[in-house]
Motif scaffolding. Structure first.
Motif, PDB file in Angstrom:
ATOM      1  N   ILE A 119      32.683 -32.400   3.641  1.00  0.00           N
ATOM      2  CA  ILE A 119      32.659 -33.845   3.393  1.00  0.00           C
ATOM      3  C   ILE A 119      31.326 -34.425   3.858  1.00  0.00           C
ATOM      4  CG2 ILE A 119      33.663 -36.058   4.117  1.00  0.00           C
ATOM      5  CD1 ILE A 119      36.389 -34.632   4.114  1.00  0.00           C
ATOM      6  N   ALA A 120      30.862 -33.978   5.017  1.00  0.00           N
ATOM      7  CA  ALA A 120      29.581 -34.466   5.531  1.00  0.00           C
ATOM      8  C   ALA A 120      28.449 -34.106   4.573  1.00  0.00           C
ATOM      9  CB  ALA A 120      29.312 -33.894   6.919  1.00  0.00           C
ATOM     10  N   VAL A 121      28.477 -32.893   4.038  1.00  0.00           N
ATOM     11  CA  VAL A 121      27.449 -32.476   3.085  1.00  0.00           C
ATOM     12  C   VAL A 121      27.539 -33.318   1.824  1.00  0.00           C
ATOM     13  CG1 VAL A 121      26.691 -30.594   1.581  1.00  0.00           C
ATOM     14  CG2 VAL A 121      27.230 -30.129   3.963  1.00  0.00           C
ATOM     15  N   LEU A 122      28.751 -33.533   1.319  1.00  0.00           N
ATOM     16  CA  LEU A 122      28.918 -34.352   0.121  1.00  0.00           C
ATOM     17  C   LEU A 122      28.404 -35.770   0.346  1.00  0.00           C
ATOM     18  CD1 LEU A 122      32.446 -33.235  -1.101  1.00  0.00           C
ATOM     19  CD2 LEU A 122      30.276 -32.877  -2.278  1.00  0.00           C
ATOM     20  N   GLU A 123      28.723 -36.346   1.497  1.00  0.00           N
ATOM     21  CA  GLU A 123      28.232 -37.683   1.807  1.00  0.00           C
ATOM     22  C   GLU A 123      26.711 -37.705   1.849  1.00  0.00           C
ATOM     23  OE1 GLU A 123      30.249 -38.462   5.472  1.00  0.00           O
ATOM     24  OE2 GLU A 123      31.971 -39.376   4.465  1.00  0.00           O
ATOM     25  N   ARG A 124      26.132 -36.684   2.476  1.00  0.00           N
ATOM     26  CA  ARG A 124      24.669 -36.633   2.568  1.00  0.00           C
ATOM     27  C   ARG A 124      24.042 -36.474   1.196  1.00  0.00           C
ATOM     28  NH1 ARG A 124      21.834 -31.978   3.371  1.00  0.00           N
ATOM     29  NH2 ARG A 124      23.712 -31.028   4.172  1.00  0.00           N
ATOM     30  N   VAL A 125      24.613 -35.599   0.381  1.00  0.00           N
ATOM     31  CA  VAL A 125      24.067 -35.357  -0.953  1.00  0.00           C
ATOM     32  C   VAL A 125      24.179 -36.616  -1.801  1.00  0.00           C
ATOM     33  CG1 VAL A 125      24.482 -34.091  -3.103  1.00  0.00           C
ATOM     34  CG2 VAL A 125      24.420 -32.873  -0.945  1.00  0.00           C
ATOM     35  N   ILE A 126      25.284 -37.302  -1.692  1.00  0.00           N
ATOM     36  CA  ILE A 126      25.509 -38.489  -2.514  1.00  0.00           C
ATOM     37  C   ILE A 126      24.592 -39.626  -2.087  1.00  0.00           C
ATOM     38  CG2 ILE A 126      27.214 -40.287  -3.020  1.00  0.00           C
ATOM     39  CD1 ILE A 126      29.292 -37.981  -2.950  1.00  0.00           C
ATOM     40  N   THR A 127      24.391 -39.791  -0.786  1.00  0.00           N
ATOM     41  CA  THR A 127      23.595 -40.917  -0.318  1.00  0.00           C
ATOM     42  C   THR A 127      22.094 -40.656  -0.379  1.00  0.00           C
ATOM     43  OG1 THR A 127      23.816 -40.168   1.971  1.00  0.00           O
ATOM     44  CG2 THR A 127      25.408 -41.793   1.172  1.00  0.00           C
ATOM     45  N   ASP A 128      21.683 -39.402  -0.373  1.00  0.00           N
ATOM     46  CA  ASP A 128      20.259 -39.088  -0.491  1.00  0.00           C
ATOM     47  C   ASP A 128      19.848 -39.103  -1.953  1.00  0.00           C
ATOM     48  OD1 ASP A 128      20.172 -38.775   2.199  1.00  0.00           O
ATOM     49  OD2 ASP A 128      20.072 -36.596   2.184  1.00  0.00           O
ATOM     50  N   ASN A 129      18.594 -39.390  -2.195  1.00  0.00           N
ATOM     51  CA  ASN A 129      18.072 -39.373  -3.560  1.00  0.00           C
ATOM     52  C   ASN A 129      17.410 -38.034  -3.827  1.00  0.00           C
ATOM     53  OD1 ASN A 129      18.897 -41.955  -4.201  1.00  0.00           O
ATOM     54  ND2 ASN A 129      17.077 -42.877  -3.308  1.00  0.00           N
ATOM     55  N   HIS A 130      18.234 -36.985  -3.915  1.00  0.00           N
ATOM     56  CA  HIS A 130      17.746 -35.637  -4.179  1.00  0.00           C
ATOM     57  C   HIS A 130      17.592 -35.435  -5.673  1.00  0.00           C
ATOM     58  CE1 HIS A 130      18.143 -33.693  -0.218  1.00  0.00           C
ATOM     59  NE2 HIS A 130      19.030 -34.629  -0.015  1.00  0.00           N
ATOM     60  N   SER A 131      16.765 -34.503  -6.003  1.00  0.00           N
ATOM     61  CA  SER A 131      16.672 -34.109  -7.409  1.00  0.00           C
ATOM     62  C   SER A 131      17.888 -33.275  -7.771  1.00  0.00           C
ATOM     63  CB  SER A 131      15.393 -33.299  -7.641  1.00  0.00           C
ATOM     64  OG  SER A 131      15.488 -32.067  -6.962  1.00  0.00           O
ATOM     65  N   SER A 132      18.112 -33.079  -9.045  1.00  0.00           N
ATOM     66  CA  SER A 132      19.272 -32.319  -9.486  1.00  0.00           C
ATOM     67  C   SER A 132      19.190 -30.862  -9.031  1.00  0.00           C
ATOM     68  CB  SER A 132      19.416 -32.394 -11.003  1.00  0.00           C
ATOM     69  OG  SER A 132      18.297 -31.807 -11.632  1.00  0.00           O
ATOM     70  N   VAL A 133      17.974 -30.331  -8.874  1.00  0.00           N
ATOM     71  CA  VAL A 133      17.812 -28.955  -8.413  1.00  0.00           C
ATOM     72  C   VAL A 133      18.331 -28.827  -6.981  1.00  0.00           C
ATOM     73  CG1 VAL A 133      16.126 -27.160  -7.886  1.00  0.00           C
ATOM     74  CG2 VAL A 133      15.845 -28.554  -9.935  1.00  0.00           C
ATOM     75  N   SER A 134      18.005 -29.788  -6.141  1.00  0.00           N
ATOM     76  CA  SER A 134      18.469 -29.761  -4.760  1.00  0.00           C
ATOM     77  C   SER A 134      19.986 -29.895  -4.707  1.00  0.00           C
ATOM     78  CB  SER A 134      17.811 -30.890  -3.982  1.00  0.00           C
ATOM     79  OG  SER A 134      18.275 -30.906  -2.670  1.00  0.00           O
ATOM     80  N   LEU A 135      20.526 -30.738  -5.553  1.00  0.00           N
ATOM     81  CA  LEU A 135      21.975 -30.908  -5.613  1.00  0.00           C
ATOM     82  C   LEU A 135      22.643 -29.606  -6.030  1.00  0.00           C
ATOM     83  CD1 LEU A 135      24.466 -32.700  -5.489  1.00  0.00           C
ATOM     84  CD2 LEU A 135      23.978 -33.420  -7.828  1.00  0.00           C
ATOM     85  N   GLU A 136      22.077 -28.921  -6.987  1.00  0.00           N
ATOM     86  CA  GLU A 136      22.635 -27.639  -7.425  1.00  0.00           C
ATOM     87  C   GLU A 136      22.596 -26.613  -6.290  1.00  0.00           C
ATOM     88  OE1 GLU A 136      20.725 -26.359 -11.018  1.00  0.00           O
ATOM     89  OE2 GLU A 136      21.164 -28.252 -12.018  1.00  0.00           O
ATOM     90  N   ARG A 137      21.502 -26.607  -5.529  1.00  0.00           N
ATOM     91  CA  ARG A 137      21.405 -25.682  -4.399  1.00  0.00           C
ATOM     92  C   ARG A 137      22.481 -25.974  -3.354  1.00  0.00           C
ATOM     93  NH1 ARG A 137      16.147 -26.574  -2.165  1.00  0.00           N
ATOM     94  NH2 ARG A 137      15.406 -27.515  -4.048  1.00  0.00           N
ATOM     95  N   GLU A 138      22.715 -27.247  -3.062  1.00  0.00           N
ATOM     96  CA  GLU A 138      23.737 -27.621  -2.096  1.00  0.00           C
ATOM     97  C   GLU A 138      25.123 -27.189  -2.580  1.00  0.00           C
ATOM     98  OE1 GLU A 138      23.803 -29.031   0.911  1.00  0.00           O
ATOM     99  OE2 GLU A 138      21.646 -29.202   1.065  1.00  0.00           O
ATOM    100  N   ILE A 139      25.403 -27.394  -3.850  1.00  0.00           N
ATOM    101  CA  ILE A 139      26.701 -27.006  -4.403  1.00  0.00           C
ATOM    102  C   ILE A 139      26.867 -25.496  -4.334  1.00  0.00           C
ATOM    103  CG2 ILE A 139      28.068 -26.905  -6.527  1.00  0.00           C
ATOM    104  CD1 ILE A 139      26.945 -29.707  -7.174  1.00  0.00           C
ATOM    105  N   GLU A 140      25.851 -24.752  -4.681  1.00  0.00           N
ATOM    106  CA  GLU A 140      25.928 -23.292  -4.610  1.00  0.00           C
ATOM    107  C   GLU A 140      26.119 -22.813  -3.175  1.00  0.00           C
ATOM    108  OE1 GLU A 140      26.233 -20.817  -6.797  1.00  0.00           O
ATOM    109  OE2 GLU A 140      26.467 -22.441  -8.242  1.00  0.00           O
ATOM    110  N   ARG A 141      25.460 -23.474  -2.222  1.00  0.00           N
ATOM    111  CA  ARG A 141      25.615 -23.112  -0.818  1.00  0.00           C
ATOM    112  C   ARG A 141      27.057 -23.333  -0.379  1.00  0.00           C
ATOM    113  NH1 ARG A 141      25.816 -25.207   3.985  1.00  0.00           N
ATOM    114  NH2 ARG A 141      25.476 -27.359   3.368  1.00  0.00           N
ATOM    115  N   LEU A 142      27.644 -24.449  -0.799  1.00  0.00           N
ATOM    116  CA  LEU A 142      29.042 -24.715  -0.464  1.00  0.00           C
ATOM    117  C   LEU A 142      29.974 -23.690  -1.107  1.00  0.00           C
ATOM    118  CD1 LEU A 142      29.171 -28.586  -0.765  1.00  0.00           C
ATOM    119  CD2 LEU A 142      29.402 -27.234   1.310  1.00  0.00           C
ATOM    120  N   ARG A 143      29.681 -23.308  -2.337  1.00  0.00           N
ATOM    121  CA  ARG A 143      30.516 -22.314  -3.004  1.00  0.00           C
ATOM    122  C   ARG A 143      30.413 -20.967  -2.290  1.00  0.00           C
ATOM    123  NH1 ARG A 143      28.837 -23.894  -9.088  1.00  0.00           N
ATOM    124  NH2 ARG A 143      30.326 -25.602  -9.340  1.00  0.00           N
ATOM    125  N   ASP A 144      29.203 -20.610  -1.856  1.00  0.00           N
ATOM    126  CA  ASP A 144      29.023 -19.357  -1.129  1.00  0.00           C
ATOM    127  C   ASP A 144      29.806 -19.367   0.184  1.00  0.00           C
ATOM    128  OD1 ASP A 144      27.394 -18.422  -3.120  1.00  0.00           O
ATOM    129  OD2 ASP A 144      25.511 -18.882  -2.077  1.00  0.00           O
TER     130      ASP A 144
END
Length: 84
Positions: free
Chosen positions: A55-80
């Motif tokens: 949840i903390a990661v999702l909140e951080r990802v949502i509130t930060d203005n990351h590029s879609s590549v960074s968002l994909e990396r975060e999602i893959e890290r969570l899946r791993d």
């Protein structure tokens, strides 16, 4: 962030929160019947910690203005982490 992404993010956060809340209520209602230090209780606590981290990661990802590549990396890290 466009409004659609924000709505989806809110739905995800609320859903995860409801799941955690339901698990905590279920655990609390069964507490008198189980030892507090049982293996299952430790597993559930670890799972809840993991969900809170997600949840903390999702909140951080949502509130930060990351590029879609960074968002994909975060999602893959969570899946791993979830696969472990």
């Amino acid at each position: 962030m466009n409004p659609f992404e924000m709505v989806v993010a809110i739905i995800v956060i609320v859903t995860i929160g409801k799941i955690v809340q339901a698990k905590l209520q279920a655990q609390a209602s069964e507490a008198p019947y189980r030892a507090a230090d049982s293996e299952e209780a430790r597993q559930m606590q670890a799972e809840i910690r993991g969900l809170r981290e997600r949840i903390a990661v999702l909140e951080r990802v949502i509130t930060d203005n990351h590029s879609s590549v960074s968002l994909e990396r975060e999602i893959e890290r969570l899946r791993d982490e979830d696969r472990r």
